[in-house]
Design an enzyme around this catalytic site. Structure first.
Site, PDB file in Angstrom:
ATOM      1  N   GLY A  46       0.838  -1.190   0.000  1.00  0.00           N
ATOM      2  CA  GLY A  46       0.000   0.000   0.000  1.00  0.00           C
ATOM      3  C   GLY A  46       0.872   1.239   0.000  1.00  0.00           C
ATOM      4  CD  GLN A  51       3.329   5.754   2.710  1.00  0.00           C
ATOM      5  OE1 GLN A  51       2.317   5.293   2.199  1.00  0.00           O
ATOM      6  NE2 GLN A  51       4.291   5.004   3.220  1.00  0.00           N
ATOM      7  CG  LEU A  94       6.631   1.287   1.560  1.00  0.00           C
ATOM      8  CD1 LEU A  94       5.921   1.642   0.256  1.00  0.00           C
ATOM      9  CD2 LEU A  94       7.675   0.218   1.345  1.00  0.00           C
ATOM     10  CG  HIS A 135      -0.134   1.309   7.318  1.00  0.00           C
ATOM     11  ND1 HIS A 135       0.786   1.023   8.305  1.00  0.00           N
ATOM     12  CD2 HIS A 135       0.544   2.037   6.384  1.00  0.00           C
ATOM     13  CE1 HIS A 135       1.962   1.548   7.966  1.00  0.00           C
ATOM     14  NE2 HIS A 135       1.838   2.159   6.814  1.00  0.00           N
ATOM     15  CD  GLU A 136      -0.787   2.586   2.873  1.00  0.00           C
ATOM     16  OE1 GLU A 136      -0.393   3.771   2.828  1.00  0.00           O
ATOM     17  OE2 GLU A 136      -0.004   1.629   3.019  1.00  0.00           O
ATOM     18  CG  HIS A 139       0.701   6.821   5.686  1.00  0.00           C
ATOM     19  ND1 HIS A 139       1.829   7.409   6.218  1.00  0.00           N
ATOM     20  CD2 HIS A 139       0.989   5.499   5.565  1.00  0.00           C
ATOM     21  CE1 HIS A 139       2.762   6.484   6.400  1.00  0.00           C
ATOM     22  NE2 HIS A 139       2.264   5.315   6.013  1.00  0.00           N
TER      23      HIS A 139
END
Length: 167
Positions: A46, A51, A94, A135-136, A139
């Site tokens: 993902g 990011q 990442l 999780h994404e 972000h």
């Protein structure tokens, strides 16, 4: 398509809240394609727009390990609308390479979003895909997985990450 640079912790951009997308145009379509290429090259399951330095509410994901069993998903303006259960599993990011920690997440989620064709979609997902979605979406709100750790563990990790950056 182009591979985009992934910002690393402690970049201030990854701590900012993303803005809603108001137009799904050719520029956004190209950006989504670049995000997918970047996610696969990383390699990751993902990737959220912050990011790669863009404060847009866009995420891409593909939980398949072989990259052939599913097509990558692009979600625009995703919102977590329901969640239940709990699961604790190792999670990484990442933006913070070479670090994984056990993180508690909801086992099942319902997410409402738009796809790249401006169609509203509702995803009801569990386990790994639910974890990736949470999780994404975090972000997009300037939240990193390390923020979900206990205060003591988070402070210890932040010190370790700052020291590693100096070295």
């Amino acid at each position: 398509m182009a591979k985009l640079p992934i910002l690393l912790y402690p970049s201030p951009v990854i701590r900012k809240k993303s803005l809603p997308v108001t137009s799904i145009d050719g520029e956004l379509q190209r950006f989504i394609d670049d995000m997918v290429e970047t996610m696969y090259a990383a390699p990751g399951m993902g990737l959220a727009a912050p990011q790669v330095g863009a404060l847009k509410r866009v995420i891409v994901l593909d939980p398949s390990h072989d990259r052939a069993s599913t097509r990558p998903m692009a979600l625009i303006n995703p919102v977590l609308v329901a969640a239940e259960g709990q699961i604790i599993e190792e999670e990484g990011c990442l933006c913070i390479p070479d670090l994984t920690e056990p993180i508690s997440r909801f086992r099942q989620v319902v997410v409402k979003a738009y796809d790249r064709n401006e169609k509203e979609i509702i995803l009801e997902e569990a386990d790994l895909l639910a974890r990736i979605l949470q999780h994404e979406i975090d972000h997009l709100n300037g939240i990193l997985f390390i923020d979900r750790l206990s205060t003591a563990k988070r402070l210890l990790l932040k010190r370790r990450l700052k020291k590693a950056k100096k070295d």
